[in-house]
Design a protein around this motif. Structure first.
Motif, mmCIF file in Angstrom:
data_model
loop_
_atom_site.group_PDB
_atom_site.id
_atom_site.type_symbol
_atom_site.label_atom_id
_atom_site.label_comp_id
_atom_site.label_asym_id
_atom_site.label_seq_id
_atom_site.Cartn_x
_atom_site.Cartn_y
_atom_site.Cartn_z
ATOM 1 N N GLY A 174 -0.437 -1.516 -4.522
ATOM 2 C CA GLY A 174 0.463 -0.800 -5.197
ATOM 3 C C GLY A 174 1.817 -1.596 -5.572
ATOM 4 N N PHE A 175 2.424 -1.143 -6.877
ATOM 5 C CA PHE A 175 3.411 -1.589 -7.136
ATOM 6 C C PHE A 175 4.549 -1.252 -6.038
ATOM 7 N N PRO A 176 5.240 -2.196 -5.615
ATOM 8 C CA PRO A 176 6.431 -1.901 -4.571
ATOM 9 C C PRO A 176 7.566 -1.298 -4.976
ATOM 10 N N VAL A 177 7.890 -0.189 -4.710
ATOM 11 C CA VAL A 177 9.160 0.208 -4.962
ATOM 12 C C VAL A 177 10.046 0.511 -3.978
ATOM 13 N N HIS A 178 11.556 0.360 -4.279
ATOM 14 C CA HIS A 178 12.401 0.722 -2.897
ATOM 15 C C HIS A 178 13.680 1.363 -3.757
ATOM 16 N N ALA A 179 14.498 1.901 -2.783
ATOM 17 C CA ALA A 179 15.507 2.505 -3.081
ATOM 18 C C ALA A 179 16.734 1.569 -2.814
ATOM 19 N N GLY A 180 16.820 1.165 -1.593
ATOM 20 C CA GLY A 180 17.797 0.393 -1.189
ATOM 21 C C GLY A 180 17.611 -1.033 -1.025
ATOM 22 N N SER A 208 15.592 -2.076 1.448
ATOM 23 C CA SER A 208 14.431 -2.060 1.912
ATOM 24 C C SER A 208 13.815 -0.765 2.003
ATOM 25 N N ALA A 209 12.269 -0.627 1.989
ATOM 26 C CA ALA A 209 11.642 0.410 2.322
ATOM 27 C C ALA A 209 10.936 0.604 3.475
ATOM 28 N N GLU A 210 10.548 1.666 3.988
ATOM 29 C CA GLU A 210 10.006 1.602 5.217
ATOM 30 C C GLU A 210 8.371 2.314 4.807
ATOM 31 N N ILE A 211 7.400 1.617 5.096
ATOM 32 C CA ILE A 211 6.053 2.067 4.917
ATOM 33 C C ILE A 211 5.278 2.366 5.953
ATOM 34 N N MET A 217 9.821 -3.127 4.548
ATOM 35 C CA MET A 217 9.293 -3.872 3.151
ATOM 36 C C MET A 217 10.543 -4.276 2.472
#
Lengths: 101, 780
Positions: B49-55, B57-60, B74
């Motif tokens: 999947g195309f990784p997206v994040h807001a800040g 990093s992102a938690e998955i 991530m």
């Protein structure tokens, strides 16, 4: 007149009802409601509950969003808080401005 | 890429995944394989999947096959891969840290929810006594919302409780816990609330005390229940009635001191046993079966039962058993309350004997005589035989009495009765009606002539001299004979006719007998004319009430007046109540007349009270017809309301025979009347067939000793004994006694000596008009 093709169908895969899952669901619903009013179809799947489906669709991690329609399929993974990044990742171009007339 | 770099990437502790713009994995290192639990080869080419994040990093979350999941942080950076745009996702496994965080949050959630849903009021105070925690139960119990008190000084402790609270806080500060400390706290409304307080030190994370933790429960209901239980226990311990409590299976679980006093059994001798240890053996299995049937059906039984004391003595008790059921309807306890009625029973038996037998001679008296005569007539009617009734009067008894004295007269009567009994058959009844009058009932005679034979035998038996006080005394007997069915078909007529025949025998020259022959009847009254007149008596104002005072013997004070009805007939003048009341009863006029009397008496009594005279009760005679009127209590309430007389100043007099005869049907009305506060009195007591069991259950306040007993008080030891027994009986039932027909100082002296309470009669006053009563009352 809107055709079937206009519909954006999304599936959101989440893990259990963790805080993050709840946030992901709320964020995606908000994006859809704002950007795709009346023309989206969102399904939420809990990968723990539907493990076989998740395996079949190769869900490696959550939150994962799959754009089922329009083709081709696209999928994104990660934090859904940033609307623009989500829309870009899913290659959805809202027609808001066009429809606003 | 240099090999070393490649190796470093391959061996990096974080997962490193390169995905292209379509989200496909182009590269994955070992750590990422471990993270996703897949072979690296399998990962490459799969769709991440195309990784997206807001800040940054992102938690998955990475789901696992066992239903659990891991968490990775991530970080994404843009790069290129084999000529195309790519994204490098660095995945750091943060699962253990997240687990701890999750557990902590769950603990915190649980704790918060516990505090919130705790049914006990929980209040935590800082060392300065300001409120740090105030849960919803505390809001409910004390009325303050948390935001009204948080951070402020705790408002719960009433001023007078401060010293106690300070002591408690000091004690808690030493590490002691306070358990179930009963105290008082104040709520927002300013009310004091009884609470049970548990307190402990509130320890901070650094192990230092950070204040005081208090748990409080409302114990107002418990307090009430305790007070109630104390009261119940007091009653249980002190009542004069014996109480036995058994469990549902019938084992005794508790007895009170009165139980021990009555039965002689100490608690430890009966606890765990069945109450059947008290059985006297006087009742059969059917009796107990009926009792249990009733208990199962209605949950209650009451009645008279004979039980056995520890010393073997059998005694009667009045027993009331109630079943106590739990919420599910199962019997958990039986509570038996009983009173020893042997004293009442003895009185009853004594009175029964006194009421039926003559104390001087031991012969049946007038009552038993009437009973036996009735019985003999029924028997004769059934088998077609005759009953002879002999009325015997001693010829020279008065002479003996006057010359040799009462005592000699009594001896003569005793000896006479012995001779009479000896002269008749076993099935015959010799009775003494009073004075020197004897009656003999001869049942089952084949013909009237049989009676003559007995009469002759009696005259013969009376002929020899009686030896009294060393003298020979001769008395003869004059005998009148009536025959059933020839001379009359009811007891009164037969007795009257035997009496008439006896007088004829006396006229014939004494010491002889005569059969009754018709010819001297009185003229029947014109009942119809009387009824006609009576119909208009009320509206014409021919009826009036007179009042006879009842005086408290001790003080001489007038305490009540009996209202008596008088009829002044326009042509015939005063007609005695004994003549017109039966006519009123037969014609049904008694209803209207009775109501007039009742209203009039109430009006008059209210008038006396309004005039400021000392209040007295007014006693009104009630007839059966009035009492059997289902709406009587309603009418009575109306009359009291209309006249304004308070019910305690009204008393009803009912004759004993009437109450006993109609006890079943009138009981309910009597209780209604009693419930209104009106008093009830039994008139002519001692003349009827009283069942003391009934008497005990009637709502009676007063017994009036019949005038016939008072009349004979000066001379007749029977009358003395009966009066005395009635007074004792009344005392044992807690009733007031009024002697009727007191005419002499001597009678009054006897009554005073035997603790009779009140008296009524000519000695004090005749029945008089209302204004004379006013004058009498005014004198006090």
């Amino acid at each position: 007149m809107r055709t079937k093709l206009d519909i954006v169908r999304l599936t959101l895969y989440v893990t259990d009802h963790t805080l993050r899952s709840r946030q992901a669901i709320a964020q995606l619903e908000r994006i859809c409601a704002e950007q795709l009013p009346q023309r989206y179809d969102l399904e939420v799947v809990d990968v723990l509950e539907h493990a076989a489906e998740a395996r079949a669709r190769h869900i490696l991690a959550t939150p994962t969003v799959i754009r089922e329609l329009p083709h081709p399929m696209r999928r994104i993974i990660g934090d859904l808080a940033d609307m623009d990044k989500v829309l870009a990742g899913l290659a959805i171009h809202p027609r808001k401005r066009e429809e606003g007339t | 890429m240099p090999l070393a770099t490649q190796r470093w990437i391959e061996d990096a502790p974080d997962g490193i995944v390169v995905v292209d713009d379509g989200g496909l994995v182009r590269f994955a290192n070992r750590a990422s394989g471990n993270l996703f639990r897949r072979d690296n080869a399998e990962l490459v080419g799969s769709c991440f999947g195309f990784p997206v994040h807001a800040g940054e990093s992102a938690e998955i979350e990475i789901p696992r096959d066992d239903g659990d999941w891991g968490v990775a942080e991530m970080r994404v950076s843009s790069s290129a891969w084999e000529g195309g745009a790519a994204h490098v996702a660095v995945l750091r496994d943060v699962t253990p840290a997240k687990r701890v965080e999750r557990a902590l949050r769950q603990d915190a959630d649980l704790l918060a929810s516990l505090v919130k849903s705790l049914p006990l009021a929980l209040v935590a105070l800082a060392p300065d006594r300001s409120v740090r925690l105030w849960n919803p139960a505390a809001e409910r119990l004390f009325g303050w919302q948390a935001d009204e008190v948080m951070g402020r000084r705790c408002p719960l402790v009433p001023r007078e409780e401060w010293p106690a609270f300070n002591r408690l806080a000091d004690e808690v500060a030493t590490g002691r816990m306070i358990d179930d400390f009963e105290t008082v706290r104040r709520n927002k409304g300013g009310e004091n609330i009884d609470v049970s307080l548990h307190a402990a030190t509130l320890w901070g994370v650094n192990g230092l005390p950070e204040g005081l933790l208090c748990l409080m429960t409302d114990i107002r209901e418990r307090r009430l229940a305790e007070q109630h239980a104390q009261l119940s226990d007091k009653v249980f311990q002190n009542t004069q009635e014996g109480i036995v409590v058994t469990d549902g299976a019938g084992s005794i679980v508790s007895v009170n001191p009165a139980f021990t006093a009555v039965t002689g059994y100490r608690p430890e001798e009966v606890l765990g046993k069945n109450p059947s240890v008290l059985q006297s053996g006087r009742h059969d299995a059917a009796f107990y079966r009926a009792m249990w049937d009733e208990l199962h059906l209605h949950g209650q039984w009451q009645g008279e039962i004979w039980n056995r004391r520890r010393n073997g003595e059998v005694f009667p008790e009045w027993l009331n058993i109630s079943a106590v059921r739990d919420g599910g309807g199962r019997v958990v306890y039986y509570v038996a309350v009983f009173s020893d009625i042997s004293l009442v029973k003895q009185n009853e038996e004594r009175l029964h004997h006194l009421a039926h037998f003559d104390a001087l001679t031991g012969l049946p008296n007038r009552l038993l005589f009437a009973d036996r005569l009735q019985h003999a007539m029924i028997q004769a009617q059934r088998n077609g035989s005759h009953v002879g009734l002999l009325f015997i009067d001693l010829d020279r008894f008065k002479l003996v009495n006057d010359t040799l004295g009462h005592r000699a007269g009594d001896v003569l009567l005793q000896k006479t009765s012995q001779r009479l009994v000896a002269a008749v058959r076993a099935q015959d009844t010799v009775a003494r009606l009073g004075g020197d009058e004897f009656m003999v009932i001869l049942p089952e005679l084949a013909s009237p002539a049989g009676a003559a034979n007995v009469a002759e035998k009696i005259i013969e038996a009376m002929a020899p001299a009686f030896r009294i006080d060393e003298r020979d005394v001769y008395v003869g007997a004059s005998i009148g004979i009536a025959d059933y069915p020839l001379s009359g078909e009811d007891a009164d007529t037969l007795t009257k006719h035997a009496d008439i025949a006896m007088y004829r025998a006396k006229e014939e020259g004494r010491n002889t007998y005569q059969f009754y022959r018709p010819g001297h009847e009185g003229v029947p009254r014109d009942v119809f004319e009387m009824e006609h007149g009576l119909r208009h008596a009320v509206e014409r104002g021919e009826l009036r009430l007179v009042y006879q005072p009842q005086v408290e013997i001790e003080s001489g004070r007038v305490v009540a007046v009996e209202a008596l009805l008088r009829w002044n007939h326009p042509t015939r003048g005063e007609i005695p109540p004994t003549e017109f009341i039966p006519v009123a009863e037969d014609s049904g006029l008694i209803g209207a007349i009775g109501e007039w009397v009742l209203r009039q008496a109430c009006v008059q009594n209210k008038a006396w009270q309004d005039r400021g005279l000392p209040p007295v009760r007014v006693a009104v005679n009630l007839s059966v017809r009035q009492l059997r009127n289902l709406r009587f209590a309603e009418r009575l309430a109306d009359i009291l309301a209309e006249t304004g007389l308070a019910p305690e100043w009204l008393e009803f007099e009912l004759t004993e025979s009437m109450v006993m005869q109609y006890a079943k049907e009138t009981m309910a009305v009597l209780w209604q009347i009693k419930a209104m506060g009106v008093r009830l009195s039994i008139d002519d007591f001692g003349t009827g067939y009283s069942s003391l069991a009934y008497l005990k259950r009637l709502p009676v306040d007063t017994l009036k000793i019949d005038r016939s007993f008072i009349e004979g008080l000066d001379v007749d030891i029977n009358d003395q004994a009966i009066s005395n027994a009635i007074i004792a009986l009344a005392a044992s039932l807690n009733l007031r006694v009024v002697a009727e027909g007191v005419e002499t100082a001597k009678q009054l002296g006897f009554l005073r000596e035997h603790n009779c309470c009140d008296a009524q009669g000519f000695f004090f006053s005749r029945p008089v008009a209302a204004d004379i009563v006013s004058a009498l009352l005014h004198r006090h």
